[in-house]
Design a protein around this motif. Structure first.
Motif, PDB file in Angstrom:
ATOM      1  N   SER B 257       1.661  -4.986   7.887  1.00  0.00           N
ATOM      2  CA  SER B 257       2.748  -5.126   8.855  1.00  0.00           C
ATOM      3  C   SER B 257       3.975  -5.749   8.198  1.00  0.00           C
ATOM      4  N   PHE B 258       3.746  -6.531   7.137  1.00  0.00           N
ATOM      5  CA  PHE B 258       4.893  -7.084   6.416  1.00  0.00           C
ATOM      6  C   PHE B 258       5.790  -5.959   5.914  1.00  0.00           C
ATOM      7  N   TYR B 259       5.132  -4.932   5.349  1.00  0.00           N
ATOM      8  CA  TYR B 259       5.935  -3.818   4.822  1.00  0.00           C
ATOM      9  C   TYR B 259       6.453  -2.919   5.938  1.00  0.00           C
ATOM     10  N   GLN B 260       5.671  -2.804   7.002  1.00  0.00           N
ATOM     11  CA  GLN B 260       6.132  -1.971   8.114  1.00  0.00           C
ATOM     12  C   GLN B 260       7.389  -2.567   8.734  1.00  0.00           C
ATOM     13  N   ASP B 261       7.427  -3.892   8.786  1.00  0.00           N
ATOM     14  CA  ASP B 261       8.620  -4.541   9.330  1.00  0.00           C
ATOM     15  C   ASP B 261       9.843  -4.176   8.501  1.00  0.00           C
ATOM     16  N   ALA B 262       9.613  -4.039   7.218  1.00  0.00           N
ATOM     17  CA  ALA B 262      10.730  -3.681   6.338  1.00  0.00           C
ATOM     18  C   ALA B 262      10.998  -2.184   6.358  1.00  0.00           C
ATOM     19  N   GLU B 263      10.314  -1.488   7.230  1.00  0.00           N
ATOM     20  CA  GLU B 263      10.448  -0.041   7.363  1.00  0.00           C
ATOM     21  C   GLU B 263      10.285   0.678   6.031  1.00  0.00           C
ATOM     22  N   ASP B 264       9.356   0.159   5.260  1.00  0.00           N
ATOM     23  CA  ASP B 264       9.049   0.782   3.982  1.00  0.00           C
ATOM     24  C   ASP B 264       7.542   0.631   3.811  1.00  0.00           C
ATOM     25  N   GLY B 265       6.843   1.524   4.482  1.00  0.00           N
ATOM     26  CA  GLY B 265       5.392   1.368   4.596  1.00  0.00           C
ATOM     27  C   GLY B 265       4.688   1.234   3.260  1.00  0.00           C
ATOM     28  N   LEU B 266       3.692   0.377   3.243  1.00  0.00           N
ATOM     29  CA  LEU B 266       2.905   0.158   2.038  1.00  0.00           C
ATOM     30  C   LEU B 266       1.937   1.321   1.879  1.00  0.00           C
ATOM     31  N   ARG B 267       1.933   1.898   0.674  1.00  0.00           N
ATOM     32  CA  ARG B 267       1.036   3.023   0.460  1.00  0.00           C
ATOM     33  C   ARG B 267      -0.174   2.650  -0.373  1.00  0.00           C
ATOM     34  N   GLY B 268      -0.022   1.670  -1.207  1.00  0.00           N
ATOM     35  CA  GLY B 268      -1.167   1.261  -2.000  1.00  0.00           C
ATOM     36  C   GLY B 268      -0.798   0.178  -2.971  1.00  0.00           C
ATOM     37  N   PHE B 269      -1.799  -0.532  -3.453  1.00  0.00           N
ATOM     38  CA  PHE B 269      -1.549  -1.534  -4.488  1.00  0.00           C
ATOM     39  C   PHE B 269      -2.829  -1.732  -5.273  1.00  0.00           C
ATOM     40  N   THR B 270      -2.671  -2.361  -6.418  1.00  0.00           N
ATOM     41  CA  THR B 270      -3.810  -2.572  -7.289  1.00  0.00           C
ATOM     42  C   THR B 270      -4.041  -4.060  -7.462  1.00  0.00           C
ATOM     43  N   ALA B 271      -5.267  -4.471  -7.357  1.00  0.00           N
ATOM     44  CA  ALA B 271      -5.623  -5.840  -7.686  1.00  0.00           C
ATOM     45  C   ALA B 271      -6.731  -5.744  -8.717  1.00  0.00           C
ATOM     46  N   ASN B 272      -6.395  -6.164  -9.927  1.00  0.00           N
ATOM     47  CA  ASN B 272      -7.365  -6.045 -11.002  1.00  0.00           C
ATOM     48  C   ASN B 272      -7.764  -4.579 -11.177  1.00  0.00           C
ATOM     49  N   ASP B 273      -9.058  -4.275 -11.131  1.00  0.00           N
ATOM     50  CA  ASP B 273      -9.432  -2.863 -11.305  1.00  0.00           C
ATOM     51  C   ASP B 273      -9.690  -2.200  -9.968  1.00  0.00           C
ATOM     52  N   THR B 274      -9.239  -2.815  -8.912  1.00  0.00           N
ATOM     53  CA  THR B 274      -9.511  -2.281  -7.585  1.00  0.00           C
ATOM     54  C   THR B 274      -8.247  -1.676  -7.009  1.00  0.00           C
ATOM     55  N   ARG B 275      -8.374  -0.473  -6.522  1.00  0.00           N
ATOM     56  CA  ARG B 275      -7.208   0.190  -5.949  1.00  0.00           C
ATOM     57  C   ARG B 275      -7.313   0.168  -4.428  1.00  0.00           C
ATOM     58  N   PHE B 276      -6.242  -0.254  -3.795  1.00  0.00           N
ATOM     59  CA  PHE B 276      -6.150  -0.248  -2.338  1.00  0.00           C
ATOM     60  C   PHE B 276      -5.189   0.857  -1.944  1.00  0.00           C
ATOM     61  N   VAL B 277      -5.626   1.725  -1.055  1.00  0.00           N
ATOM     62  CA  VAL B 277      -4.727   2.771  -0.582  1.00  0.00           C
ATOM     63  C   VAL B 277      -4.689   2.715   0.939  1.00  0.00           C
ATOM     64  N   ILE B 278      -3.493   2.781   1.472  1.00  0.00           N
ATOM     65  CA  ILE B 278      -3.318   2.641   2.917  1.00  0.00           C
ATOM     66  C   ILE B 278      -2.689   3.900   3.481  1.00  0.00           C
ATOM     67  N   LEU B 279      -3.283   4.357   4.564  1.00  0.00           N
ATOM     68  CA  LEU B 279      -2.745   5.525   5.245  1.00  0.00           C
ATOM     69  C   LEU B 279      -2.436   5.097   6.679  1.00  0.00           C
ATOM     70  N   SER B 280      -1.168   5.150   7.049  1.00  0.00           N
ATOM     71  CA  SER B 280      -0.797   4.797   8.419  1.00  0.00           C
ATOM     72  C   SER B 280      -0.595   6.065   9.213  1.00  0.00           C
ATOM     73  N   LYS B 281      -1.356   6.178  10.295  1.00  0.00           N
ATOM     74  CA  LYS B 281      -1.283   7.375  11.133  1.00  0.00           C
ATOM     75  C   LYS B 281      -1.071   6.920  12.564  1.00  0.00           C
ATOM     76  N   GLY B 282       0.149   6.976  13.027  1.00  0.00           N
ATOM     77  CA  GLY B 282       0.415   6.555  14.396  1.00  0.00           C
ATOM     78  C   GLY B 282      -0.141   5.166  14.650  1.00  0.00           C
TER      79      GLY B 282
END
Lengths: 254, 643
Positions: B257-282
């Motif tokens: 929601s931090f990124y959504q507030d900035a109207e620049d949705g978060l799509r993914g990030f990496t922490a160490n060797d772990t990949r986080f991917v986010i899909l916002s659908k409605g």
């Protein structure tokens, strides 16, 4: 029940039967026990509805059950009329370890009485009897009976919980039986896991179907005094008034 | 590298490919500087671009395929001895270093971290300084020099005497690399983690005494899927119950929601060797957390499939209505009972599914004339309310009947196949099933009704599944799937199914299906005798279908299968990377050599042991393309029965 070795041609007729009840009370397991004499631990939830058939041999005729095993989840509730419409029999199932499931069962009974065909035979079935550790629930019934007089089924059970701390049973037999008697329902406590009372439920329903509502060739001997003719039924089922669902007696469970 | 091929053969291979598609020259000369050769060592390159040059001059590399050793090691958490690496690395003879190398090499392959470290890595992000990273990179580059001599022990014996573990893993590694049949190096840590990947977590006891232990189990999972509403309500999590994961859900929700507030949705990030991917659908946020080195677009397509599963249960308008009426709606209740379907999908992705990777379907290999008979039977028995009719055998499509103006969406079919073949409920129930479902690819606003009946492909008569008590050979089952828009048409479709089955039995189609199921997928050597290939995937872009050989005999375990799929994932990611001009991608490693080849007609991925030359692999790939062209009407359904 599963045997279909018909030696002599008996008059046969089909009976449309629907299973209703809250999710995860064991509807599909009951059917699987009845149709395949099998039991699966941790069965996945039914999706939509499953249609199965199984024959039930009575001494004088053969009943072919056409069973609609419906999914118990809320979202499927709107489809239920499609399945109970024209049904001659309904199995309304609850879980004896879950009081809310009896409440749900009561709602189903009310809906069936309001909407389904007038002559429908309804059996109230408390499943998962194997989880009740007491072999004689009668002792508990004494204390529960007082509560049952004043409150609705599910609330009074919470009170009785303390009485049965070592026992997973949360719905006393007497509560449900009292309700079934009031509404003129057949009543059984079953265990799909052990097979206890499962065949009896279907036999009792087969016997309770009014002959006039049966399709196909008429049965020869009618359906009186059938309960006593099956050895395993004698102790539990006493269908003296088979013609009329209102007069059907409930099995004393366990 | 066994180079048996003559230069003639190489030229021939080259010619045959170029003649098919001039845009896709396959490298056949084996030189390093070929543009098409992309080693998998991108992370190394990235780092040296982004950071200061490595403090150590890189040693001369022995072979191009040694690059493999340097690949993807950067994300691996570093051991305690790291600060000393720089000085020791120049000798490369201290065991500490060697051990680190061989272990991190293993890690690199699987992107897996050991128990202890994985917890650290999840608790606090590890800061990776550039110089550290460069250390690793430069060390890796000459690790293989140790491998030239067969007896590693004699070189290092004195130094390593008291540190047996490192030695063992190292010698094991080189022993394995010499065996032709081992495509994937042993990796006990990954094996351990993968073995328990699908186990359910221990219940947290009422006194919370074991909460830490359970949380540890949870963190060891290689892959997580979570679905939450945009109001932050948990909807689904593959592992762990609400209580366990509630604050992680909270953290994820805060970040999103931090990124959504900035109207620049978060799509993914990496922490160490772990990949986080986010899909916002409605109103939904879907999150994939993976340590299986999958690309963002692959993870995103997996999340899309989970989203489609939810729509398939609820339909889009009704879900949107729920959330517009009450933004804090708890979607778990309307979705009750579908957790098994979502989990079956999720586990399919974790196990690795070529079908999802390629967004394509697999068909049962049948003679063209046999399939034609089945198609005609479907058309002949078609009942008026039928929309789609499918015959599916052991998860593979046999035939389709469909209206001319509606083709089938692969995603929809994937949902159906998942429901019928992965989640057991429909099959286990016996009898026939009538399922209301929404096929979002077809129309996400309404329900269709699906009639399903399983037959057992045992004899030509195909006795019905409901007639038998057990469900032992679930692989061999044929399902008749009839879909209608009319919810009252169960008995009509049941009649159609009865007609269809009796017709198919009469014209012997059932026995043809049956024998096709029995013979299974051909092995690589059945397809091309003597081929060095161990496995391949061929996707026909036009038909949205794929074909592949059997995993046996070379890929026997689930684990190897997962690693094969991971390799395919890497290959697929590299030829689909955008902006792309890449048509051919060679991936050369110690244990295996692989090739990805994309044209406008097909995608081909193939794998051979590390001893195979690139020329040989190229030739083998051409043979596969020839084979598919020859067998096209058998391995694919072209058109199907259309009305």
């Amino acid at each position: 029940m599963a045997d279909s070795g018909a030696t002599a041609p008996k008059p046969s007729s089909s009976v449309k039967l629907v299973l209703l009840g809250e999710a995860a009370v064991g509807k599909s397991s009951l059917v699987m026990r009845f149709v395949n004499n099998d039991f699966q631990e941790n069965k996945e939830p039914t999706i939509g509805a499953a249609f199965l058939t199984q024959k039930c041999n009575l001494p004088t005729r053969t009943i072919k059950f056409e069973i609609w095993d419906t999914a118990g989840q809320e979202r499927f509730a709107s489809l239920a009329p499609m399945y109970y419409r024209n049904a001659q029999a309904a199995l309304v199932v609850y879980d004896i370890t879950k009081p809310t499931s009896l409440t749900k069962a009561q709602h189903w009974v009310a809906e069936l009485q309001r909407q389904a065909s007038p002559g429908i035979v309804i059996a109230l079935v408390g499943n998962k009897a194997d989880l009740a550790s007491d072999d004689s629930p009668v002792t508990n019934d004494e204390s529960d009976a007082d509560a049952a007089g004043t409150t609705e089924g599910d609330e009074e059970v919470a009170e009785s919980e303390e009485n049965e701390n070592a026992n997973a049973r949360k719905v006393p037999t007497k509560t449900a039986k009292g309700y079934a008697d009031e509404e003129s329902l057949l009543f059984f406590e079953t265990s799909a896991k052990t097979g206890q009372n499962v065949a009896e439920v279907f036999t009792a329903i087969a016997n309770a179907i009014p002959e006039t509502s049966l399709k196909g060739p008429r049965g020869v001997g009618g359906n009186t005094n059938l309960g006593g003719s099956r050895p395993e039924d004698t102790s539990r089922v006493n269908l003296t008034g088979g013609q009329d669902p209102a007069g059907a007696k409930e099995g004393c469970a366990c | 590298m066994a180079t048996e091929q003559t230069s003639d053969a190489a030229q021939e291979a080259h010619k045959s490919i170029t003649s098919e598609d001039p845009n896709s020259p396959l490298p056949t000369d084996g030189t390093d500087d070929n543009d098409a050769l992309q080693s998998t060592s991108e992370p190394v390159l990235d780092v040296s671009r982004e950071n200061t040059p490595p403090p150590l001059p890189p040693r001369p590399r022995q072979r191009p395929d040694d690059i493999q050793h340097g690949s993807k090691t950067l994300a691996v958490p570093v051991r305690g001895a790291r600060p000393h690496l720089q000085s020791k690395a120049t000798t490369a003879l201290s065991l500490q270093d060697v051990h680190t190398q061989s272990e991190s090499r293993r890690n690199s392959y699987s992107a897996h971290v050991s128990r202890k470290r994985s917890i650290i890595s999840l608790r606090k992000g590890r800061s990776r300084s550039g110089s550290e990273v460069d250390d690793v990179a430069s060390i890796k580059s000459y690790a293989p020099t140790l491998g030239v001599g067969a007896d590693v022990e004699s070189i290092l014996g004195e130094v390593l005497k008291n540190q047996e573990t490192g030695l063992r893993s190292l010698s094991e590694h080189f022993a394995l690399s010499q065996q032709q049949d081992v495509l994937f190096p042993a990796d006990p840590e990954f094996e351990e983690a993968y073995l328990h990947e699908f186990d359910s977590l221990t219940d947290v006891e009422s006194d919370n005494m074991n909460e830490d232990a359970v949380l540890q189990q949870w963190k060891l999972k290689l892959k997580h899927f979570m679905i939450l509403s945009s109001a932050g309500k948990p909807i689904y999590s593959r592992h762990g119950d609400d209580r366990l994961i509630s604050h992680y859900i909270g953290v994820i929700q805060t970040i999103i929601s931090f990124y959504q507030d900035a109207e620049d949705g978060l799509r993914g990030f990496t922490a160490n060797d772990t990949r986080f991917v986010i899909l916002s659908k409605g109103p939904l946020n879907l999150v994939a957390i993976s340590r299986l080195s999958e690309s963002d677009s692959q993870l995103r397509s997996q999340l899309e499939a989970l989203y489609m599963q939810i729509l398939s249960t609820l339909t889009l308008p009704s879900m949107e209505r729920m959330f517009s009426n009450r933004p804090s709606t708890d979607l778990r209740r309307p979705l009750e009972g579908t957790e098994t379907l979502i989990s079956a999908l999720a586990d399919g992705f974790t196990r690795g599914s070529p079908s999802t990777l390629l967004s394509a379907l697999e068909c049962l290999k049948l003679r063209k004339s046999h399939r034609q008979v089945i198609n005609n039977t479907l058309l002949k028995t078609r009942s008026p309310n039928l929309l789609y009719g499918l015959i599916v055998a052991s998860g593979k499509l046999v035939s389709v009947v469909r209206p001319k103006k509606h083709s089938l969406h692969p995603g929809d079919l994937h949902l159906i196949f998942n429901m019928l073949f992965e989640a057991g409920s429909v099959r286990a129930g016996g009898g026939e099933t009538w399922v209301p479902l929404c096929l979002p690819g077809f129309n996400n606003t309404g329900y269709l009704y699906m009639y399903v009946s399983f037959l057992r492909a045992e004899d030509d008569k195909l006795e019905e599944i409901s007639e038998r008590p057990d469900i032992s050979s679930e692989q061999d089952e044929v399902a008749i799937i009839l879909i209608s828009a009319n919810k009252e048409s169960f008995f009509e479709l049941k009649q159609m199914r009865d007609d269809l089955v009796s017709q198919l039995a009469k014209n012997r189609s059932l026995s043809h299906i049956n024998s096709a199921i029995k013979s299974g997928r051909p092995s690589c050597t059945d397809i091309v005798p003597g081929t060095p290939l161990r496995h391949f995937l061929y996707k026909s872009r036009g038909n949205v279908q794929f074909t592949m050989p059997s995993f046996a005999p070379h890929i026997s375990s689930d684990l190897d299968r997962r690693r094969l799929i991971s390799l395919y994932h890497d290959l697929s990611a590299s030829i689909h990377a955008k902006p792309t001009t890449l048509k051919v991608h060679h991936n050369v490693g110690v244990h295996c050599i692989s090739l990805a080849w994309a044209t406008s007609f097909f995608e081909l991925y193939c794998v051979a042991p590390g001893t195979t030359s690139r020329i040989a692999l190229t030739q083998a790939a051409n043979k596969i393309v020839e084979w598919v062209r020859r067998e096209e009407e058998r391995v694919f359904i072209i058109g199907g029965a259309v009305f």
